[in-house]
Design a protein around this motif. Sequence first.
Motif, PDB file in Angstrom:
ATOM      1  N   ASN A 262       0.798  -1.239   0.000  1.00  0.00           N
ATOM      2  CA  ASN A 262       0.000   0.000   0.000  1.00  0.00           C
ATOM      3  C   ASN A 262       0.821   1.276   0.000  1.00  0.00           C
ATOM      4  O   ASN A 262       0.282   2.364   0.174  1.00  0.00           O
ATOM      5  CB  ASN A 262      -0.968  -0.002   1.178  1.00  0.00           C
ATOM      6  N   LEU A 263       2.135   1.175  -0.196  1.00  0.00           N
ATOM      7  CA  LEU A 263       2.991   2.350  -0.374  1.00  0.00           C
ATOM      8  C   LEU A 263       3.542   2.335  -1.792  1.00  0.00           C
ATOM      9  O   LEU A 263       3.680   1.258  -2.397  1.00  0.00           O
ATOM     10  CB  LEU A 263       4.133   2.342   0.640  1.00  0.00           C
ATOM     11  N   GLU A 266       6.343  -0.032  -2.263  1.00  0.00           N
ATOM     12  CA  GLU A 266       5.907  -1.406  -2.097  1.00  0.00           C
ATOM     13  C   GLU A 266       5.136  -1.890  -3.322  1.00  0.00           C
ATOM     14  O   GLU A 266       5.305  -3.031  -3.766  1.00  0.00           O
ATOM     15  CB  GLU A 266       5.028  -1.536  -0.850  1.00  0.00           C
TER      16      GLU A 266
END
Length: 458
Positions: A262-263, A266
């Motif tokens: 969710n980054l 990432e």
Amino acid sequence: MKFLRNAVLAFWALGLPLTACAQAPALTTFTVGQTTVTTSALSTGLDHVWELVWGPDNFLWMTERSGRISRVNPASGQVLPLLTLPDVTPTGESGLLGMALHPDFATSPYVYVVYNYTEAGALKEKLVRLTYSASANTLTAPLVLLGNIAATTTHSGSRLLILPDRTLLMTTGDAQLQPEAQNRASLNGKILRMNLDGTVPVDNPTPGSLVFTLGHRNPQGLVRLPDGRLYSSEHGPSNDDEINRIEANRNYGWPTVEGLCNLPSETAFCTANNVREPLTTWTPTIAPAGLTYYDHPAIPGWRGNLLLATLKNTQLIQLALSPAGDAITARTEFLTGDFGRLRAICVSPEGKVYLGTSNGGTDRIIVLENRAYVATATRPATSFAFDLFPNPTRRQATVRLPTPGIRLTIRDVLGRTVATLRPLGTTATMDLSTLRPGSYLIQADGPGGSATRKLVVE
């Protein structure tokens, strides 16, 4: 004496207790749906219970982190020590960890354990096979199947799980060597798959490599469902403890990915590296440990769910699975703070749940049970029965059932479910080509009752 021996073997084969004793005093009770679950202490005075396994002798098999392997009588709680491994190094979180019993225990009485040891001043980890003698109540002949794995006093894993194809899964932690979790040449931060002699299976994802999955931080729970689905529990850093669905050759992200993708950084890594996101995460962390699957009528509200033991949150957590098993739809907590840190968990064929605590020298095995439940085997006899032929057989067998709508369950000698079938009519042919030669139990459950037949696969 011959009659007594045969009687004992018959009780073993049928999964019936050899002795009965008064129920232990209740410590607490709680409800699961409409069911009252009672907790009691089976055994006390233990030291960091790490693993509990239900054995083919209908005893609990236990490891303690200090190095002791024991059998525990589930009726009396008596602990029968088998062996204290002399080279275990119980420092910090290291020591004797996971254990598994050979599926063909009657003919191959092997016990597999993984533990930390010291070599040339360095802490390491190894997988060892021991041989059990029922007559002497001993474990001997240690054989190292895999060793020289880097270790430290934390992040060692390590659970063991033997699959129906007679391969063994072993979880390893990153040993605080975070980049090694992404290094396919390293055994750290992985789930490994090997044959029961320690060799590499020919159908592993990478030829010649034990690596089954990678990108793990510290997986301490591992379970297989009857339909073959695999799940693990894994410790995060200060965030994102995880429950993962394990799939061959998938990457689970660590150390680049913590929890979900969710980054921005990432997301790019996940796309490029076939990362499998967790089914659920916890922040703050709960320190998830032992993981099992519950599928017994004794506690209906838990059927078809995962059960998770936790250390930091001192809870038992019920994890409801979606029908496809690709999502956790609810999390329900029990026993918060009642017994301290919970590490080990297993389910008996009677539907009782056993928890091992991990608090220090005063640890216990706790039993969770529905004391109002009456097992089918103790109910008045009915005319419910079914035919099974040919028996013995090689690749398939036919069952003839009294009515439609009956569920068939095939279990191995350890009581583990290896297959299920729900025929549409009253006759069905079972494909047994994937089963190893040996003895199995076929259980039929339907509205008219339950019945069990022994099946021999040649």
